[in-house]
Structure formats: C-alpha cells, structure tokens
Design an enzyme around this catalytic site. Structure first.
Site, PDB file in Angstrom:
ATOM      1  CG  PHE A 180      17.891   5.150   3.195  1.00  0.00           C
ATOM      2  CD1 PHE A 180      18.476   5.031   4.378  1.00  0.00           C
ATOM      3  CD2 PHE A 180      17.563   6.679   2.940  1.00  0.00           C
ATOM      4  CE1 PHE A 180      18.255   6.137   5.510  1.00  0.00           C
ATOM      5  CE2 PHE A 180      17.628   7.606   3.834  1.00  0.00           C
ATOM      6  CZ  PHE A 180      18.108   7.191   5.231  1.00  0.00           C
ATOM      7  CB  CYS A 181      15.616   0.166   4.939  1.00  0.00           C
ATOM      8  SG  CYS A 181      15.788  -1.132   3.682  1.00  0.00           S
ATOM      9  CB  THR A 182      18.889  -2.121   7.721  1.00  0.00           C
ATOM     10  OG1 THR A 182      18.458  -1.182   8.941  1.00  0.00           O
ATOM     11  CG2 THR A 182      20.339  -2.772   8.443  1.00  0.00           C
TER      12      THR A 182
END
Length: 251
Positions: free
Chosen positions: A186-188
């Site tokens: 996951f990331c932003t």
C-alpha cells in the site's frame, strides 16, 4: 467551510506523445483556475489537482474524452483553501520513479496490473487476521520513512526506505520474510504499491496484492479501522485524517 475539491489520480497507459500533451493540459487546467501538478511520461499520467468542484470534475471529464484516459478514477478530498501554489505540468521519465524499467504496469491490458484488493476486502482480512484462503495477511508500506511516521496500518512492514528507488534493493534483502504470507502493498494513492506488487511477483513472492486506491481510498470507503495516525500528502495540507480532512496534528 470546505469548498475546494482535491483529487489525486494516476493511470499507467502507454503515451507516445507526453511532450505534446504537456502544453495542452497546462492550458486547459489554467483556463479552469486549477492548481496542482500533472506528471506525464511514456508510462502514463499522475495528477494532483485542486479547485472549485465543477472545474476539477470538468477537467477530468475532458481528460476522459481521450480514450487512453477513460479509466481515470480520482480519489477526492476537501479543504477550505487550495493547497497548491501553482499549476505545473511536467514531462518525466517515469510518473513514479523506481529505476526498474522492466516494471511496466499497463491499465490498457487485462494482464497489465498486479492483482488488487478493495478497501473493504483488506479491512475484512485485517479483522480476521488472515485472507480467505487462511493465509496470514501482512501489509507492506511502500512509502518513504518520513511518510510512514505520520501514520500507517497496525503492524505494517516498514523497511525505512528513503525514496522509492530504494524499494527494489530492500525487497531483495527482505524477500524471504514474505514467503508463505499474503502480502498487501500500500501507499498513499496506489501508484507506488502498483509497481511494488508487480516487482514482488516477478521476484517470486507468490501471494501479493496491491491496495486499490491506496490509503486515501481506504479512508474513503471504510471507517479507517486498523490504520493508526494520519496519511501524509504532498501538498500544503501535510496530512489527512481518516475522515479525509486536514489532520489537526499537521504543522
């Protein structure tokens, strides 16, 4: 009162003409009074824009008239003022730099993406502590260390990378730790975990998914359970809470 619409969106799709698109998109964005950044590269588009909602959504509708950009799916949040100072459109080598040219996501092909899980599915898996096949689930934060320090999922793997180009060597050093688990990167907003998930699969990590839409979509579609802290964003708001409002703790 929060009347400014902020959007982030990206799309990996082959672009043969990013340099030709640059002045056209800049002119159209400026004409609508928008501010933010659009990045263009041969691999696609990445954008962060803010302005009156009708102007922002009108610009996206105009973009989607180009068949290549039809699948664009922006994440939305609101603010009381525009958190950008300028409107910039830049041509880059990559829309998110990994320095790993073999990794080429492509939304125009059915097999061009790593498998994704929705926000609701990840929340359910984290509630259960396992995926639907009974494997333990781990979340892998693909963001920079200073972003992670603002907030992340409980128990997330954090390799303390300083920039996204550090991810491939970090994976090489830690790949064995991921075996036998279901890994959700996951990331932003989804762009970094998109590339990260493909790289992990190519490097032999078998059960890998990306979180569709990243943390911002998770906040939008769930109550933010299992996430501790706020989500750092690269604009003047600095960080968003699970309600997608500027975080009270942000400087």
């Amino acid at each position: 009162m929060n009347t400014i619409l902020n959007i982030s969106a990206y799309l990996f799709v082959p672009l043969s003409d990013p340099a030709a698109l640059q002045p056209l998109l800049l002119e159209r964005a400026v004409a609508r009074g928008l501010k933010g950044t659009i990045l263009l590269a041969g691999e696609g588009i990445n954008l962060f824009l803010a302005g009156p909602p009708e102007a922002v959504r009108g610009f996206v509708d105009l973009l989607r008239q180009d068949p290549r950009f039809a699948p664009l799916a922006p994440k939305e949040s609101w603010s009381a003022s525009v958190p950008f100072r300028k409107m910039l459109v830049k041509v880059k080598r990559e829309i998110i730099r990994m320095d790993h040219p073999a990794i080429q996501p492509d939304f125009s092909r059915a097999d061009g993406r790593a498998p994704a899980v929705s926000a609701a599915t990840l929340r359910r898996w984290l509630d259960q502590g396992r995926d639907d096949a009974g494997r333990p689930v781990v979340t892998l934060d693909t963001r920079n260390a200073f972003e992670v320090d603002h907030g992340t999922f409980e128990g997330a793997i954090d390799w303390r990378i300083g920039k996204f180009t550090d991810f491939p060597p970090a994976l090489a050093a830690h790949r064995a730790e991921l075996q036998g688990k279901t890994v959700v990167s996951f990331c932003t907003g989804g762009i970094r975990c998109e590339k990260a998930a493909i790289l992990m699969r190519e490097q032999g990590v078998e059960h890998v998914y990306q979180l569709e839409g990243g943390i911002l979509k998770y906040f939008e579609e769930t109550d933010g359970a299992h996430f501790k802290g706020d989500c750092f964003v690269f604009d003047e708001r600095r960080a968003l809470d699970p309600a997608l409002s500027p975080a009270a703790s942000a400087p």
